[in-house]
Design an enzyme around this catalytic site. Structure first.
Site, short mmCIF file in Angstrom:
data_model
loop_
_atom_site.label_atom_id
_atom_site.label_comp_id
_atom_site.label_asym_id
_atom_site.label_seq_id
_atom_site.Cartn_x
_atom_site.Cartn_y
_atom_site.Cartn_z
N GLU A 92 8.52 16.76 14.61
CA GLU A 92 9.08 16.60 13.28
C GLU A 92 8.42 17.59 12.31
O GLU A 92 7.20 17.66 12.23
CB GLU A 92 8.83 15.17 12.80
CG GLU A 92 9.52 14.86 11.50
CD GLU A 92 9.24 13.44 11.02
OE1 GLU A 92 8.07 13.01 11.06
OE2 GLU A 92 10.19 12.77 10.60
N LYS A 103 0.88 -1.18 0.00
CA LYS A 103 0.00 0.00 0.00
C LYS A 103 0.91 1.22 0.00
O LYS A 103 1.37 1.68 1.02
CB LYS A 103 -0.88 -0.02 1.25
CG LYS A 103 -2.21 0.69 1.15
CD LYS A 103 -2.17 2.11 0.64
CE LYS A 103 -2.09 3.17 1.70
NZ LYS A 103 -1.87 4.53 1.17
N GLU A 106 9.13 1.86 11.18
CA GLU A 106 10.19 2.87 10.96
C GLU A 106 9.48 4.21 10.91
O GLU A 106 8.74 4.50 9.96
CB GLU A 106 10.90 2.62 9.62
CG GLU A 106 11.58 1.27 9.50
CD GLU A 106 12.84 1.14 10.34
OE1 GLU A 106 13.28 2.16 10.92
OE2 GLU A 106 13.36 0.02 10.43
N CYS A 117 13.70 11.07 6.51
CA CYS A 117 13.54 10.86 7.96
C CYS A 117 14.86 11.09 8.69
O CYS A 117 14.86 11.33 9.89
CB CYS A 117 13.00 9.46 8.22
SG CYS A 117 14.01 8.18 7.46
P1 NDP Z 1 1.97 8.64 7.09
O1 NDP Z 1 2.10 7.99 8.40
O2 NDP Z 1 0.95 9.69 6.92
O3 NDP Z 1 1.66 7.56 5.95
C1 NDP Z 1 2.51 6.46 5.70
C2 NDP Z 1 1.71 5.39 5.00
O4 NDP Z 1 0.69 4.90 5.88
C3 NDP Z 1 0.99 5.89 3.75
O5 NDP Z 1 0.93 4.88 2.79
C4 NDP Z 1 -0.41 6.17 4.32
O6 NDP Z 1 -1.40 6.21 3.35
C5 NDP Z 1 -0.57 4.99 5.24
N1 NDP Z 1 -1.60 5.15 6.26
C6 NDP Z 1 -2.14 6.31 6.72
N2 NDP Z 1 -3.08 6.03 7.68
C7 NDP Z 1 -3.12 4.69 7.81
C8 NDP Z 1 -3.86 3.80 8.62
N3 NDP Z 1 -4.76 4.25 9.51
N4 NDP Z 1 -3.64 2.48 8.51
C9 NDP Z 1 -2.73 2.02 7.64
N5 NDP Z 1 -1.99 2.80 6.81
C10 NDP Z 1 -2.18 4.13 6.91
O7 NDP Z 1 3.42 9.17 6.73
P2 NDP Z 1 3.83 10.06 5.50
O8 NDP Z 1 3.45 9.37 4.24
O9 NDP Z 1 3.37 11.45 5.76
O10 NDP Z 1 5.43 9.99 5.57
C11 NDP Z 1 6.21 10.86 6.30
C12 NDP Z 1 6.65 10.21 7.59
O11 NDP Z 1 7.39 9.03 7.32
C13 NDP Z 1 7.58 11.10 8.39
O12 NDP Z 1 7.17 11.08 9.73
C14 NDP Z 1 8.92 10.44 8.24
O13 NDP Z 1 9.81 10.66 9.31
C15 NDP Z 1 8.53 9.01 8.16
N6 NDP Z 1 9.61 8.22 7.56
C16 NDP Z 1 10.35 7.39 8.36
C17 NDP Z 1 11.42 6.69 7.84
C18 NDP Z 1 12.23 5.76 8.69
O14 NDP Z 1 12.96 4.95 8.13
N7 NDP Z 1 12.14 5.83 10.00
C19 NDP Z 1 11.80 6.84 6.43
C20 NDP Z 1 10.95 7.72 5.69
C21 NDP Z 1 9.89 8.39 6.24
P3 NDP Z 1 -1.83 7.65 2.73
O15 NDP Z 1 -0.64 8.19 2.05
O16 NDP Z 1 -2.92 7.29 1.83
O17 NDP Z 1 -2.26 8.49 3.91
#
Ligand code: NDP
Length: 480
Positions: free
Chosen positions: A383, A172, A247, A281
């Site tokens: 963040e 997803k 992560e 991140c």
């Molecule tokens: P989100 O948490 O908003 O979304 C991540 C994924 O989860 C997307 O595919 C999103 O779908 C999906 N999602 C959202 N809500 C749900 C739910 N209730 N149940 C299941 N899946 C869900 O993060 P972002 O996309 O905004 O990414 C940015 C974040 O990712 C930052 O906090 C960053 O630090 C972190 N990150 C961490 C990394 C690491 O290695 N630690 C690396 C890269 C990023 P949709 O897009 O449709 O909302």
């Protein structure tokens, strides 16, 4: 305009609701594709397809899986230009960066895990009467949920080891950046990955991602994204005793001691703070500089930052493109406004960049250096995930360790000093998953990668990924 489709059981399928949403290019606000607005029924179909494909894929030899992964790596490199173009158009990053970072790393993810299973070894323990050995079983159908900042890079970071260990998967991708995941489906076909082994369902976090997390036939979820979403997934997964890898976000400190090579450090800091528009991140967001070199450091740092070019992601000399969306730009700006209202000031940037012509509607943020931010402020604690860094002076080693650790996150840190003892001592006292000394974001794919505190649960990378995507079984044989 392209209309994307779900990839389920090796077939392209429209969402059952027949509903789609728009996907826009954040650099010019033009609509680039219509994305399936999938629901729990689409997800159920994908999980079913993955379940059907699992027994045969599980039996495939390691060398056959390795061969397919290598082929995928090669195909990504062969199609690197198209992938870089799509990633840039979808996410806003410069094409040169998509090409040098996202494409290269996505290919490396597949080739690395192809090699890792070629040399996979397990434990065996003997005594006089028995032989114990470890047998690894795949988890079954694994759910992979990924964010928008490094779309293909992070998807393949999970997909490669999951497939390598004999799992079938349902992915997803982020609703904001579906383009390269869709492109990948064509490469999966070319690599002759059996139908149903990798399924990709496009849609929104809720209901689409949430349905994957809740699905009773998915015992394992690997998630990269924000901490709030991660906690929700962790809680829901725990109710079904699922294996969950998280992560999550970061608020990464960088510590610059007075004896560091300041010129080299400043040049690296520009990348650490602003690469990919600060939407990594691992980007430095809190920069602590020893008081005696503070003035010299920020003067140089401000100079380099002011010289950065921003704009058209196609242009090679633009270091920054657009941030991922207008809504994200507003969020970044709200942090900057908060900092200013609390008495901080922007040494550089601090505003959106308004371009003319084709990019007039684009979401561009100037790289921003904030000074005078209280370390307890929300701006220093939460963040931002954009090209914004807070700089703060410190006086002693103990003080800076306490400042660096004084956040709920613990993803990564970097320490700059020529004193090796000090470097090790500080690194060992930082509550993070990765510390770089005199560098930033050097990634060896064998090392454990992950966060402490609210930055994550578990580790990915090398054998840690192979462990995550399998379950170990001890087999004890009576010898006499
Ligand atoms: P989100 O948490 O908003 O979304 C991540 C994924 O989860 C997307 O595919 C999103 O779908 C999906 N999602 C959202 N809500 C749900 C739910 N209730 N149940 C299941 N899946 C869900 O993060 P972002 O996309 O905004 O990414 C940015 C974040 O990712 C930052 O906090 C960053 O630090 C972190 N990150 C961490 C990394 C690491 O290695 N630690 C690396 C890269 C990023 P949709 O897009 O449709 O909302």
């Amino acid at each position: 305009m392209e209309r994307l489709a779900n990839y389920i059981g090796g077939e392209y399928q429209a969402p059952l609701s027949n509903r789609y949403f728009e996907n826009t290019n954040p650099a010019n606000a033009k609509i680039i594709a219509m994305v399936p607005d999938s629901n729990s029924e689409d997800m159920d179909k994908a999980v079913h397809a993955a379940r059907e494909a699992f027994p045969a894929w599980k039996r495939t030899s390691l060398s056959q899986r390795s061969k397919i992964l290598r082929k995928l790596s090669q195909l990504i490199l062969e199609h690197g230009d198209e992938i870089a173009h799509l990633e840039s158009m979808d996410q806003g990053k410069p094409v040169w960066l998509a090409s040098s970072m996202d494409v290269q790393r996505s290919a490396a993810n597949f080739s690395f895990f192809a090699g890792a299973i070629d040399s996979l070894t397990n434990e065996a323990m003997q005594d006089q009467e028995t032989l114990n050995y470890t047998w690894r079983d795949p988890m079954g159908v694994v759910g992979l949920i990924t964010p928008w900042n490094l779309p293909l890079y992070l998807l393949t970071w999970k997909l490669a080891p999951a497939l390598a260990m004999g799992n079938t998967v349902v992915c997803k991708p982020s609703e904001l950046t579906p383009m390269t995941a869709f492109y990948l489906t064509k490469l999966l076909e070319k690599a002759e990955l059996p139908k149903g082994v990798c399924n990709i369902v496009f849609g929104k976090g809720d209901p689409c991602g949430a349905a994957l997390v809740k699905h009773p036939d998915v015992p394992c979820i690997s998630f990269t994204g924000g901490t709030k979403t991660g906690l929700d997934i962790y809680t829901k997964g725990a109710a079904q005793c699922k294996k969950i890898g998280l992560e999550l976000g970061g608020k990464n400190p960088q510590i610059v001691f007075a004896d560091a090579d300041i010129e080299e450090c400043v040049q690296k800091t520009v990348q650490a703070a602003f690469l990919n528009q600060g939407e990594i991140c691992l980007c430095t967001s809190r920069l602590f500089v020893e008081e005696t070199v503070y003035a010299r450091f920020i003067e140089k740092f401000a100079g380099y930052t002011q010289a950065l070019k921003i704009g058209d992601p196609q242009k090679k000399d633009n270091f920054l493109g657009a941030v991922v969306s207008k809504a994200h730009l507003e969020k970044i700006l709200s942090f900057v406004e908060l900092a200013k209202s609390e008495g901080a000031s922007a040494l550089v940037g601090g505003e959106a960049l308004h371009l003319e012509g084709e990019f007039a509607e684009g979401a561009f943020m100037m790289p921003t250096i904030l000074v005078g931010v209280n370390p307890k402020s929300k701006v220093m604690q939460e963040e931002i995930f954009g090209p914004v860094v807070c700089v703060h002076p410190f006086h002693s080693e103990d003080e800076v360790i306490a400042l660096a650790n004084d956040v709920s996150y613990g993803l990564s840190a970097s320490v700059w000093t020529r004193n090796l003892s000090k470097a090790h001592r500080v690194a060992q006292n930082l509550q993070v998953g990765t510390v770089w000394i005199n560098t930033w974001m050097k990634r060896d794919l064998r090392v454990p990668f992950g966060g402490t505190k609210f930055s994550g649960v578990g580790r990915e990378g090398g054998v840690h990924s192979l462990d995550f995507y399998s379950q170990s079984k001890n087999i004890c044989v009576q010898l006499s």
